[in-house]
Scaffold this motif. Structure first.
Motif, PDB file in Angstrom:
ATOM      1  N   THR A   5      76.724  29.505  22.570  1.00  0.00           N
ATOM      2  CA  THR A   5      77.993  28.744  22.370  1.00  0.00           C
ATOM      3  C   THR A   5      79.295  29.281  22.641  1.00  0.00           C
ATOM      4  N   GLU A   6      79.321  30.772  22.313  1.00  0.00           N
ATOM      5  CA  GLU A   6      80.366  31.560  22.720  1.00  0.00           C
ATOM      6  C   GLU A   6      80.784  31.422  24.067  1.00  0.00           C
ATOM      7  N   LYS A   7      79.598  31.477  25.193  1.00  0.00           N
ATOM      8  CA  LYS A   7      79.920  31.338  26.501  1.00  0.00           C
ATOM      9  C   LYS A   7      80.546  30.149  26.767  1.00  0.00           C
ATOM     10  N   ILE A  36      77.966  21.334  19.429  1.00  0.00           N
ATOM     11  CA  ILE A  36      77.307  22.358  20.154  1.00  0.00           C
ATOM     12  C   ILE A  36      78.051  23.452  20.027  1.00  0.00           C
ATOM     13  N   GLU A  37      79.633  23.293  20.185  1.00  0.00           N
ATOM     14  CA  GLU A  37      80.425  24.648  20.204  1.00  0.00           C
ATOM     15  C   GLU A  37      80.606  25.078  18.871  1.00  0.00           C
ATOM     16  N   GLY A  39      77.886  25.694  17.088  1.00  0.00           N
ATOM     17  CA  GLY A  39      76.804  26.264  16.806  1.00  0.00           C
ATOM     18  C   GLY A  39      75.424  25.500  16.516  1.00  0.00           C
ATOM     19  N   GLY A  40      75.527  24.198  16.772  1.00  0.00           N
ATOM     20  CA  GLY A  40      74.674  23.107  16.534  1.00  0.00           C
ATOM     21  C   GLY A  40      73.644  23.440  17.694  1.00  0.00           C
ATOM     22  N   ASN A  41      72.357  22.836  17.432  1.00  0.00           N
ATOM     23  CA  ASN A  41      71.511  22.905  18.642  1.00  0.00           C
ATOM     24  C   ASN A  41      71.805  21.724  19.692  1.00  0.00           C
ATOM     25  N   ALA A  42      71.303  22.127  20.836  1.00  0.00           N
ATOM     26  CA  ALA A  42      71.711  21.112  22.085  1.00  0.00           C
ATOM     27  C   ALA A  42      70.355  20.508  22.616  1.00  0.00           C
ATOM     28  N   SER A  43      70.366  19.446  22.818  1.00  0.00           N
ATOM     29  CA  SER A  43      69.052  18.841  23.423  1.00  0.00           C
ATOM     30  C   SER A  43      68.950  19.401  25.076  1.00  0.00           C
ATOM     31  N   ARG A  44      67.829  19.331  25.466  1.00  0.00           N
ATOM     32  CA  ARG A  44      67.623  19.549  27.063  1.00  0.00           C
ATOM     33  C   ARG A  44      68.683  18.985  27.896  1.00  0.00           C
ATOM     34  N   GLU A  45      68.595  17.647  27.578  1.00  0.00           N
ATOM     35  CA  GLU A  45      69.669  16.892  28.235  1.00  0.00           C
ATOM     36  C   GLU A  45      70.963  17.328  28.125  1.00  0.00           C
ATOM     37  N   SER A  46      71.312  17.409  26.956  1.00  0.00           N
ATOM     38  CA  SER A  46      73.001  18.010  26.935  1.00  0.00           C
ATOM     39  C   SER A  46      73.371  19.410  27.844  1.00  0.00           C
ATOM     40  N   ILE A  47      72.276  20.114  27.658  1.00  0.00           N
ATOM     41  CA  ILE A  47      72.508  21.523  28.223  1.00  0.00           C
ATOM     42  C   ILE A  47      72.346  21.307  29.699  1.00  0.00           C
ATOM     43  N   THR A  48      71.717  20.457  30.233  1.00  0.00           N
ATOM     44  CA  THR A  48      71.809  19.938  31.635  1.00  0.00           C
ATOM     45  C   THR A  48      73.084  19.369  31.960  1.00  0.00           C
ATOM     46  N   ALA A  49      73.520  18.494  31.164  1.00  0.00           N
ATOM     47  CA  ALA A  49      74.980  17.869  31.550  1.00  0.00           C
ATOM     48  C   ALA A  49      75.908  18.766  31.514  1.00  0.00           C
ATOM     49  N   LEU A  50      75.933  19.570  30.631  1.00  0.00           N
ATOM     50  CA  LEU A  50      77.068  20.688  30.363  1.00  0.00           C
ATOM     51  C   LEU A  50      77.096  21.705  31.648  1.00  0.00           C
ATOM     52  N   ALA A  51      75.768  22.048  31.927  1.00  0.00           N
ATOM     53  CA  ALA A  51      75.470  22.860  33.261  1.00  0.00           C
ATOM     54  C   ALA A  51      76.007  22.301  34.552  1.00  0.00           C
ATOM     55  N   ALA A  52      75.917  21.075  34.411  1.00  0.00           N
ATOM     56  CA  ALA A  52      76.320  20.352  35.768  1.00  0.00           C
ATOM     57  C   ALA A  52      77.851  19.958  35.696  1.00  0.00           C
ATOM     58  N   ALA A  53      78.454  19.961  34.326  1.00  0.00           N
ATOM     59  CA  ALA A  53      79.791  20.142  34.455  1.00  0.00           C
ATOM     60  C   ALA A  53      80.380  21.246  35.095  1.00  0.00           C
ATOM     61  N   TYR A  54      79.885  22.361  34.746  1.00  0.00           N
ATOM     62  CA  TYR A  54      80.443  23.793  34.882  1.00  0.00           C
ATOM     63  C   TYR A  54      79.898  24.180  36.477  1.00  0.00           C
ATOM     64  N   ASN A  55      78.950  23.427  37.025  1.00  0.00           N
ATOM     65  CA  ASN A  55      78.474  23.342  38.091  1.00  0.00           C
ATOM     66  C   ASN A  55      77.484  24.945  38.056  1.00  0.00           C
ATOM     67  N   VAL A  56      76.613  24.952  37.177  1.00  0.00           N
ATOM     68  CA  VAL A  56      75.914  26.371  37.137  1.00  0.00           C
ATOM     69  C   VAL A  56      74.453  25.621  36.725  1.00  0.00           C
ATOM     70  N   ASP A  57      73.495  26.565  36.720  1.00  0.00           N
ATOM     71  CA  ASP A  57      72.148  26.310  36.501  1.00  0.00           C
ATOM     72  C   ASP A  57      72.039  26.461  35.050  1.00  0.00           C
ATOM     73  N   ALA A  58      71.194  25.703  34.524  1.00  0.00           N
ATOM     74  CA  ALA A  58      71.076  25.175  32.878  1.00  0.00           C
ATOM     75  C   ALA A  58      70.762  26.537  32.260  1.00  0.00           C
ATOM     76  N   ALA A  59      70.096  27.333  32.904  1.00  0.00           N
ATOM     77  CA  ALA A  59      69.744  28.511  32.048  1.00  0.00           C
ATOM     78  C   ALA A  59      70.902  29.382  31.933  1.00  0.00           C
ATOM     79  N   ALA A  60      71.971  29.322  32.671  1.00  0.00           N
ATOM     80  CA  ALA A  60      73.202  30.191  32.592  1.00  0.00           C
ATOM     81  C   ALA A  60      73.812  29.938  31.082  1.00  0.00           C
ATOM     82  N   LEU A  61      73.754  28.736  30.513  1.00  0.00           N
ATOM     83  CA  LEU A  61      74.175  28.444  29.149  1.00  0.00           C
ATOM     84  C   LEU A  61      73.152  28.947  28.078  1.00  0.00           C
ATOM     85  N   THR A  62      72.182  29.089  28.565  1.00  0.00           N
ATOM     86  CA  THR A  62      71.153  29.418  27.342  1.00  0.00           C
ATOM     87  C   THR A  62      70.942  31.131  27.318  1.00  0.00           C
TER      88      THR A  62
END
Length: 149
Positions: A5-7, A36-37, A39-62
């Motif tokens: 969440t900090e990242k 999510i910001e 400190g709540g949990n995020a679903s795989r779909e939410s992480i994928t959507a956020l990663a797409a918004a940042y134009n990074v791989d989803a693993a970069a947010l976890t």
């Protein structure tokens, strides 16, 4: 999934995006971004959507498994150090109490009543040994932290 969440928040702020803007870009609800910001949990779909918004791989947010393991190890060490400090204070209090009892016994023996001197010395040696262990653990922890940093 465990999201960093900090990242997530830092990346949003570095881009001068509002939470509303991030929600629009990612296609998820504003409330979800806020949760999510905070400190709540995020679903795989939410992480994928956020990663797409940042134009990074989803693993970069976890969190990386290594980061999680390192943090768990650090917390375990801190917990052990706290337990060691607590045990030292318990031993110190016991030492003081026993020395008071020994002094009372010696005083009740009358003149020349120093039969509790040797046990008092050995109690003090034990107390000093416990204190030395605490000091060594602290020095090792500080030296290790200085080497890493």
């Amino acid at each position: 999934m465990d999201i960093d969440t900090e990242k997530l928040k830092r990346w949003r702020e570095e881009r001068f995006w509002s939470q509303e803007h991030l929600a629009d870009l990612s296609g998820i609800a504003l409330r979800t971004v806020q949760r999510i910001e905070n400190g709540g949990n995020a679903s795989r779909e939410s992480i994928t959507a956020l990663a797409a918004a940042y134009n990074v791989d989803a693993a970069a947010l976890t969190f990386a498994p290594e980061d999680i393991a390192a943090e768990a190890a650090k917390q375990k060490i801190e917990k052990s150090k706290s337990a060691l400090h607590l045990s030292f204070f318990i031993v110190a209090a016991s030492w003081a109490f026993v020395l008071i009892v020994f002094a009372g016994i010696s005083l009740s023996d009358g003149p020349g009543g120093d039969n509790m001197t040797v046990p008092a010395i050995w109690m003090t040696v034990g107390m000093a040994g416990h204190g030395l262990a605490v000091v060594i653990v602290e020095l090792v922890a500080r030296f290790g932290a200085a080497r890493e940093g």
